[in-house]
Design a protein around this motif. Structure first.
Motif, mmCIF file in Angstrom:
data_model
loop_
_atom_site.group_PDB
_atom_site.id
_atom_site.type_symbol
_atom_site.label_atom_id
_atom_site.label_comp_id
_atom_site.label_asym_id
_atom_site.label_seq_id
_atom_site.Cartn_x
_atom_site.Cartn_y
_atom_site.Cartn_z
ATOM 1 N N ALA A 173 1.014 -1.156 0.108
ATOM 2 C CA ALA A 173 -0.156 0.110 -0.076
ATOM 3 C C ALA A 173 0.930 1.251 0.118
ATOM 4 O O ALA A 173 1.936 1.425 0.714
ATOM 5 N N GLY A 180 0.985 5.283 0.773
ATOM 6 C CA GLY A 180 -0.270 6.503 0.892
ATOM 7 C C GLY A 180 0.553 7.787 0.268
ATOM 8 O O GLY A 180 0.062 7.746 -0.875
ATOM 9 N N HIS A 225 5.682 9.049 1.816
ATOM 10 C CA HIS A 225 6.602 9.962 2.555
ATOM 11 C C HIS A 225 7.284 9.121 3.499
ATOM 12 O O HIS A 225 7.892 9.410 4.411
ATOM 13 N N SER A 226 7.670 7.750 2.917
ATOM 14 C CA SER A 226 8.745 7.047 3.670
ATOM 15 C C SER A 226 9.851 7.140 3.464
ATOM 16 O O SER A 226 9.998 8.324 2.399
ATOM 17 N N ASP A 242 3.617 16.539 12.394
ATOM 18 C CA ASP A 242 3.878 18.100 12.112
ATOM 19 C C ASP A 242 3.548 18.364 10.633
ATOM 20 O O ASP A 242 3.498 19.528 10.661
ATOM 21 N N THR A 258 -0.854 10.380 4.519
ATOM 22 C CA THR A 258 -2.283 9.618 4.651
ATOM 23 C C THR A 258 -2.710 8.935 5.890
ATOM 24 O O THR A 258 -1.716 8.837 6.770
ATOM 25 N N VAL A 279 3.190 10.781 15.515
ATOM 26 C CA VAL A 279 3.462 11.641 16.691
ATOM 27 C C VAL A 279 3.797 13.158 16.518
ATOM 28 O O VAL A 279 4.479 13.519 15.513
ATOM 29 N N ILE A 328 -5.121 -0.755 5.491
ATOM 30 C CA ILE A 328 -6.329 0.179 6.132
ATOM 31 C C ILE A 328 -7.114 0.614 5.049
ATOM 32 O O ILE A 328 -6.596 1.498 4.390
ATOM 33 N N TYR A 356 12.062 5.136 15.783
ATOM 34 C CA TYR A 356 10.615 5.479 15.566
ATOM 35 C C TYR A 356 10.857 5.568 13.895
ATOM 36 O O TYR A 356 11.739 5.876 13.457
#
Ligand code: FAD
Length: 517
Positions: free
Chosen positions: A94, A96, A99-100, A160, A165, A175, A226, A472
């Motif tokens: 998938a 989104g 922006h990985s 931020d 997505t 976060v 999702i 993270y």
């Protein structure tokens, strides 16, 4: 006889190879034949687009891109690939907003699902006593903000940057400076609709299919896609008082941060960042912050010192301005920052939340957005943060000119330890984010090699000193490293994988499991 048996074996293997090749080469047509509302694309430009991400360092070309128009498009595609069995080797990612940072939403030779095309459900805002919004997993948070504001409502917990997505941030955590109060975004979801690795469509929540619900949240896309999410809302403010104060003393800085995350109703947003080796300050403010008293800001000289900037936000409506000003003044009077360094401004709620996009526009115009981003995000236990700061800031990291270094505490009681996200052991931990942009073809401090080397030194130091740090947006490439990352959670993570994605076809770009062949 032996020659005869060998001959037979060679014949059998050749037939098998021909059959496998035939199967693989016939896959595009079998995908094309699926009766979908959306469509598959095999266009080079499309494949190239999804082969890259924000990190701009890893590229894997898929075989096809699915542009779904309905949840059943996704379910039917996955079911079809599931039915092909392990020999097809096809995986599904998938994607989104892509922006990985290290190819997490890519699939080498497989199918990438462009989640932003998923046009159902249309956003549905429920305005009753406990308001929420139902959205598609491919919806951008910025669109959710604009839609819910029409009803005077807003989600409570953000990242931020809002051009990400729902499915992408919920797969990680989500976060930002509101997490101390409301928990990360994964603590603000009531229901999900998931397409599992067998193509089954499952509704889940705390009460219904709770194991899948918790597994998917922070689950790095491993257990399902999702397709819908129900997000908790609250009444929206219209304005934000945006404040920055500076500290030279790290102990005073963290003490104030920790005090503020427990102070009831003091501020709605608490973050901070580190300023290393800077001279003038105003030109280097991160994002769109324009203090009301620029003269005062210009006068202040950091002169290369390492400084710590506490960043606060207080939400309000215009009619509350007087009361809010007094309250803010009272709370600020209890802080121990450098007295001359109180910088404030007032902006609309939307401008505040969308602040990084304003920087994006500026960076894009200078050609500085689509550069490599060797980011490193760490969760650091509270009791180790001083040691970390002493060694890392100014010693390993000697410049911040190539991107901000964020640092702020969060409160673990707002996180749900049944989710898949991996946190340090302690009740309070810090998010420290090194958000560097590499200058293409530079060999200097802002070059890619140098930044990667710096990240490596930070990670080595954390490991050597047994700080109990967790990554993270984690990136590992061996099973052993993933096991260490998950620690005692590994067994349940692995078990969930075998239940919800038994062929390990989902989110291969995370490099946790390999499709079983
Ligand atoms: P993608 O990169 O497209 O996907 C990420 C992962 O999730 C992939 O493994 C993908 O396969 C999987 N995935 C995507 N959609 C779905 C879905 N519907 N179902 C299941 N799996 C899915 N993070 C924070 O927490 N806080 C921040 O403040 C923050 N700021 C950021 C600022 C910028 C400028 C950028 C680039 C990133 C920031 N991030 C932040 C990180 C961001 O949350 C993650 O990179 C997130 O994955 C990006 O979302 P995306 O929609 O682009 O996901």
């Amino acid at each position: 006889n032996i020659l005869f048996i060998r001959g037979l074996m060679i014949l059998f293997l050749s037939c098998l190879t021909i059959r496998l090749n035939f199967c693989i080469s016939s896959i595009p047509s079998s995908l094309k034949a699926l009766p979908l509302k959306g469509h598959f694309s095999f266009e080079e430009a499309d494949l190239k687009h999804v082969a890259r991400d924000f990190g701009n360092r890893y590229q894997s070309h898929p075989m096809a891109v699915l542009h779904p128009k309905s949840v059943s498009d996704i379910a039917d595609t996955i079911k079809h690939i599931w039915n092909l069995g392990p020999s097809s080797q096809l995986t599904v990612a998938a994607r989104g907003h892509g922006h990985s940072l290290q190819g997490q939403a890519q699939s080498h030779g497989g199918v990438v699902i462009n989640m932003e095309s998923l046009s159902v459900p249309e956003m549905q805002v429920y305005t009753g006593e406990s308001p929420y919004v139902d959205v598609s997993g491919g919806e951008l948070w910025i669109n959710i903000l604009h839609e819910t504001l029409k009803y005077g409502l807003t989600p409570r917990s953000w990242t931020d940057y809002l051009h990400l997505t729902v499915g992408g941030t919920l797969s990680n955590g989500g976060v930002s400076g509101q997490a101390f109060r409301h928990g990360p975004q994964i603590s603000n979801v009531q229901k999900l609709e998931i397409v599992t690795g067998t193509g089954e469509v499952v509704n889940c929540s705390e009460e219904q299919n709770g194991d899948l619900f918790h597994g998917v949240l922070g689950g790095l896309g491993q257990f399902g896609i999702i397709t819908k999410a129900r997000i908790v809302l609250e009444p929206a403010p219209t304005m934000v008082k945006w404040i920055r104060v500076l500290y030279a003393d790290f102990t005073a800085f963290t003490r104030d941060q920790e005090k503020l995350i427990f102070a009831k109703k003091a501020f709605d947003y608490v973050e901070g960042f580190v300023i290393i080796n800077r001279t003038g300050l105003l030109n280097n403010w991160r994002s769109s912050f324009n203090p009301q008293n620029p003269v005062q800001a210009i006068k202040f000289k950091s002169d290369g010192r390492t400084l710590f900037c506490l960043e606060l936000g207080k939400y309000y409506n215009l009619e509350e301005t007087l009361v809010v000003n007094q309250e803010v003044e009272k709370h600020l009077s209890h802080l121990n920052h450098i007295p001359s360094t109180l910088f404030q401004t007032e902006v609309t709620y939307v401008d505040f939340l969308d602040r990084v996009h304003i920087s994006e526009v500026k960076l894009r115009s200078k050609g500085l957005w689509d550069v490599p981003h060797p980011w490193l995000n760490l969760f650091i236990p509270k009791t180790k943060i001083h040691h970390f700061a002493e060694v890392v800031f100014g010693n390993i990291v000697t410049e911040t000119s190539n991107g901000p270094v964020l640092i702020y505490p969060v409160n673990k009681s707002k996180w749900d330890n049944r989710t898949s996200v991996v946190m340090p052991e302690e009740d309070i931990f810090y998010l420290v984010a090194f958000l560097a942009s590499a200058v293409p073809s530079s060999n200097g401090p802002d070059g890619l090699e140098n930044i990667l080397n710096q990240n490596k030194k930070i990670l080595e130091y954390c490991e050597r000193s047994h700080l109990g740090v967790k990554q993270y947006l984690p990136h590992y490439t061996t099973e052993e490293a993933w096991r260490l990352h998950f620690g005692s959670q590994w067994q349940i993570f692995q078990q969930r994988k075998s239940v919800y994605d038994p062929l390990a076809m989902l989110a291969p770009g995370q490099q946790i499991f390999q499709k079983s062949i």
